[in-house]
Design an enzyme around this catalytic site. Structure first.
Site, PDB file in Angstrom:
ATOM      1  N   GLY A 137       0.882  -1.168   0.000  1.00  0.00           N
ATOM      2  CA  GLY A 137       0.000   0.000   0.000  1.00  0.00           C
ATOM      3  C   GLY A 137       0.920   1.218   0.000  1.00  0.00           C
ATOM      4  N   ALA A 138       1.007   1.888  -1.154  1.00  0.00           N
ATOM      5  CA  ALA A 138       1.882   3.067  -1.238  1.00  0.00           C
ATOM      6  C   ALA A 138       1.048   4.339  -1.133  1.00  0.00           C
ATOM      7  CB  ALA A 138       2.656   3.031  -2.550  1.00  0.00           C
ATOM      8  N   VAL A 163      -0.685   6.375   4.217  1.00  0.00           N
ATOM      9  CA  VAL A 163       0.027   5.828   5.381  1.00  0.00           C
ATOM     10  C   VAL A 163       1.288   5.076   4.950  1.00  0.00           C
ATOM     11  CG1 VAL A 163      -0.127   4.283   7.372  1.00  0.00           C
ATOM     12  CG2 VAL A 163      -2.111   5.657   6.711  1.00  0.00           C
ATOM     13  N   ARG A 180     -14.347   2.506  11.572  1.00  0.00           N
ATOM     14  CA  ARG A 180     -13.310   1.628  11.015  1.00  0.00           C
ATOM     15  C   ARG A 180     -13.914   0.262  10.657  1.00  0.00           C
ATOM     16  NH1 ARG A 180     -10.966   4.470  15.348  1.00  0.00           N
ATOM     17  NH2 ARG A 180      -9.050   5.571  14.849  1.00  0.00           N
ATOM     18  N   SER A 227      -4.031  -1.887   8.199  1.00  0.00           N
ATOM     19  CA  SER A 227      -5.356  -1.735   7.572  1.00  0.00           C
ATOM     20  C   SER A 227      -6.470  -1.944   8.596  1.00  0.00           C
ATOM     21  CB  SER A 227      -5.521  -2.756   6.438  1.00  0.00           C
ATOM     22  OG  SER A 227      -4.422  -2.701   5.568  1.00  0.00           O
ATOM     23  N   ASP A 229      -2.441   5.611  19.033  1.00  0.00           N
ATOM     24  CA  ASP A 229      -3.431   6.131  19.978  1.00  0.00           C
ATOM     25  C   ASP A 229      -2.752   6.702  21.227  1.00  0.00           C
ATOM     26  OD1 ASP A 229      -5.281   5.223  18.140  1.00  0.00           O
ATOM     27  OD2 ASP A 229      -5.507   3.271  19.111  1.00  0.00           O
ATOM     28  N   ARG A 232      -1.509  10.083  20.390  1.00  0.00           N
ATOM     29  CA  ARG A 232      -2.622  11.046  20.404  1.00  0.00           C
ATOM     30  C   ARG A 232      -3.033  11.382  21.838  1.00  0.00           C
ATOM     31  NH1 ARG A 232      -5.807   8.315  15.258  1.00  0.00           N
ATOM     32  NH2 ARG A 232      -4.707   9.536  13.678  1.00  0.00           N
ATOM     33  N   HIS A 276      -8.645  -0.718  18.856  1.00  0.00           N
ATOM     34  CA  HIS A 276      -8.373   0.463  18.034  1.00  0.00           C
ATOM     35  C   HIS A 276      -9.686   0.880  17.367  1.00  0.00           C
ATOM     36  CE1 HIS A 276      -6.224   3.289  15.580  1.00  0.00           C
ATOM     37  NE2 HIS A 276      -6.605   2.707  14.464  1.00  0.00           N
TER      38      HIS A 276
HETATM   39  P1  NAI Z   1      -4.855   5.060   0.828  1.00  0.00           P
HETATM   40  O1  NAI Z   1      -6.095   4.869   0.050  1.00  0.00           O
HETATM   41  O2  NAI Z   1      -4.143   6.358   0.759  1.00  0.00           O
HETATM   42  O3  NAI Z   1      -3.795   3.913   0.450  1.00  0.00           O
HETATM   43  C1  NAI Z   1      -4.136   2.570   0.355  1.00  0.00           C
HETATM   44  C2  NAI Z   1      -3.347   1.990  -0.800  1.00  0.00           C
HETATM   45  O4  NAI Z   1      -3.561   0.577  -0.833  1.00  0.00           O
HETATM   46  C3  NAI Z   1      -3.769   2.545  -2.157  1.00  0.00           C
HETATM   47  O5  NAI Z   1      -2.669   3.139  -2.821  1.00  0.00           O
HETATM   48  C4  NAI Z   1      -4.292   1.330  -2.912  1.00  0.00           C
HETATM   49  O6  NAI Z   1      -4.019   1.350  -4.300  1.00  0.00           O
HETATM   50  C5  NAI Z   1      -3.523   0.211  -2.215  1.00  0.00           C
HETATM   51  N1  NAI Z   1      -4.110  -1.114  -2.385  1.00  0.00           N
HETATM   52  C6  NAI Z   1      -5.412  -1.472  -2.408  1.00  0.00           C
HETATM   53  N2  NAI Z   1      -5.528  -2.806  -2.614  1.00  0.00           N
HETATM   54  C7  NAI Z   1      -4.277  -3.293  -2.727  1.00  0.00           C
HETATM   55  C8  NAI Z   1      -3.739  -4.579  -2.932  1.00  0.00           C
HETATM   56  N3  NAI Z   1      -4.525  -5.645  -3.059  1.00  0.00           N
HETATM   57  N4  NAI Z   1      -2.405  -4.714  -2.998  1.00  0.00           N
HETATM   58  C9  NAI Z   1      -1.582  -3.637  -2.872  1.00  0.00           C
HETATM   59  N5  NAI Z   1      -2.044  -2.391  -2.657  1.00  0.00           N
HETATM   60  C10 NAI Z   1      -3.357  -2.224  -2.590  1.00  0.00           C
HETATM   61  O7  NAI Z   1      -5.239   4.716   2.363  1.00  0.00           O
HETATM   62  P2  NAI Z   1      -4.416   5.103   3.674  1.00  0.00           P
HETATM   63  O8  NAI Z   1      -4.906   6.390   4.190  1.00  0.00           O
HETATM   64  O9  NAI Z   1      -2.984   4.892   3.410  1.00  0.00           O
HETATM   65  O10 NAI Z   1      -4.958   3.982   4.693  1.00  0.00           O
HETATM   66  C11 NAI Z   1      -4.630   2.628   4.493  1.00  0.00           C
HETATM   67  C12 NAI Z   1      -5.319   1.759   5.545  1.00  0.00           C
HETATM   68  O11 NAI Z   1      -4.750   2.017   6.826  1.00  0.00           O
HETATM   69  C13 NAI Z   1      -6.816   2.016   5.696  1.00  0.00           C
HETATM   70  O12 NAI Z   1      -7.491   0.782   5.901  1.00  0.00           O
HETATM   71  C14 NAI Z   1      -6.900   2.872   6.945  1.00  0.00           C
HETATM   72  O13 NAI Z   1      -8.153   2.775   7.571  1.00  0.00           O
HETATM   73  C15 NAI Z   1      -5.794   2.258   7.770  1.00  0.00           C
HETATM   74  N6  NAI Z   1      -5.276   3.100   8.826  1.00  0.00           N
HETATM   75  C16 NAI Z   1      -4.977   2.470  10.013  1.00  0.00           C
HETATM   76  C17 NAI Z   1      -4.428   3.153  11.052  1.00  0.00           C
HETATM   77  C18 NAI Z   1      -4.103   2.425  12.324  1.00  0.00           C
HETATM   78  O14 NAI Z   1      -3.825   3.080  13.337  1.00  0.00           O
HETATM   79  N7  NAI Z   1      -4.102   1.109  12.352  1.00  0.00           N
HETATM   80  C19 NAI Z   1      -4.182   4.612  10.966  1.00  0.00           C
HETATM   81  C20 NAI Z   1      -4.487   5.162   9.654  1.00  0.00           C
HETATM   82  C21 NAI Z   1      -5.022   4.425   8.639  1.00  0.00           C
END
Ligand code: NAI
Length: 308
Positions: free
Chosen positions: A7-8, A11, A88, A119, A148, A151, A175
């Protein structure tokens, strides 16, 4: 040592950047499903190397997992983030399929990898990785508590009107907006319990603002946050690669600890070269124990929606 970040997006790229800036990893491989996206992010980040003074090599690939072979750590950020007003938990349908596929690909090429699950819904996604990867439980770590807790410290310092480095505090349990448990009873300012400085009303305010920390940012940004999540992941990756044996609250598979089993929940743990080196059992007040059990019940319900 090699680190893979799947996932690029927001995050994933942020955590790759922090890892590179701290210069402790030999290589970071970014993987994304969007054609050219990981390659582009990697190239852009590499063009900051001479400016920011790091030697970590960053490469990108559109789904070629052979490039991830031999990774010590892999971070899973692939999936969709929430939009304003979403929980979430609402992400489970899409993200479970993605996390399961990605895990199989990672383990195929790096059979001894340590996986950090980002994720959402993260506690359930970490549980899914435990159930499907075949990896030992010390090699699967959910990232939630590190973010968390950061924060929580931000909100504590704000309420105490003091520098953030003066405060310490930890968030455990789930979370999620309702299941997070900021441990106010253990939070300190320069070693003194914060309960000595903050009124009950202010304590309740800090707890609530911490719990909805992600939702507050999602409302402001239109999508979920990335700087602090990326930084939190980088601290965990560094603890593993540099064998820091640092205590970090993480979502881990419990086997009787804190009265729960067969569930991933946030608990303090020593993180080092072997991944989870030890779960630390700290004493909780009766009210904290009750909140932990309530959070476990809610996560178990979400886990019930998984199909293996
Ligand atoms: P984003 O949409 O900016 O990036 C996600 C990336 O995953 C996209 O570039 C997409 O093309 C890629 N992707 C989708 N399916 C894929 C696959 N099968 N193989 C490879 N890449 C794939 O989203 P963001 O903001 O980076 O968030 C990512 C995840 O992290 C979300 O589920 C979000 O809810 C979660 N998250 C969790 C946190 C935590 O504390 N655990 C904190 C912030 C976000």
């Amino acid at each position: 040592m090699k680190v893979t970040v799947v996932g690029a997006g927001a995050v994933g790229a942020s955590c790759a950047e922090y890892i590179a800036m701290k210069d402790f990893a030999a290589e970071v491989v970014l993987v994304d499903i969007k054609e050219g996206f990981a390659e582009g992010k990697a190239m852009d980040l590499m063009q900051t190397a001479s400016l920011n003074g790091f030697d970590t090599k960053i490469t990108g690939t559109t789904g070629d997992y052979s490039k991830t072979a031999g990774s010590k750590v892999a971070v899973i950020t692939s999936g969709i983030p929430r939009k304003p007003g979403m929980t979430r938990e609402e992400l489970i349908g899409i993200n479970a399929g993605i996390v399961k596929d990605v895990t199989a690909n990672l383990v195929k090429h790096s059979p001894n990898v340590i996986i950090i699950v980002v994720s959402n819904p993260m506690d359930t996604m970490a549980y899914l990785v435990h159930k499907t990867s075949g990896l030992p439980k010390n090699q699967i770590i959910g990232m939630g508590g590190a973010l968390d807790s950061a924060r929580f410290k931000y909100r504590l310092a704000e309420a105490l009107e003091c520098p953030i480095s003066d405060v310490d505090g930890m968030v455990i349990a789930a979370h999620s907006d309702t299941g997070m448990l900021p441990l106010m009873s253990k939070a300190t300012r320069n070693g003194v319990p914060v309960t000595e400085f903050l009124s009950a009303e202010k304590q309740a305010f800090v707890e609530e603002e911490t719990k909805v920390g992600g939702a507050t940012l999602t409302k402001l940004l239109g999508t979920s946050a990335w700087y602090a999540p990326g930084a939190a992941v980088s601290v965990m990756v560094q603890a593993i690669l540099c064998d820091h044996k640092k205590m970090i609250p993480c979502s881990l598979m419990l086997d009787g600890e804190y009265g729960e089993s067969d569930i991933c929940l946030g608990v303090p743990a020593i993180i080092g070269a072997n991944g989870v080196e030890k779960i630390v059992e700290i004493s909780l007040t009766d009210s904290e124990k009750e909140k932990f059990a309530t959070a476990a019940k809610a996560v178990r319900e979400v886990n019930g929606d998984l199909k293996f």
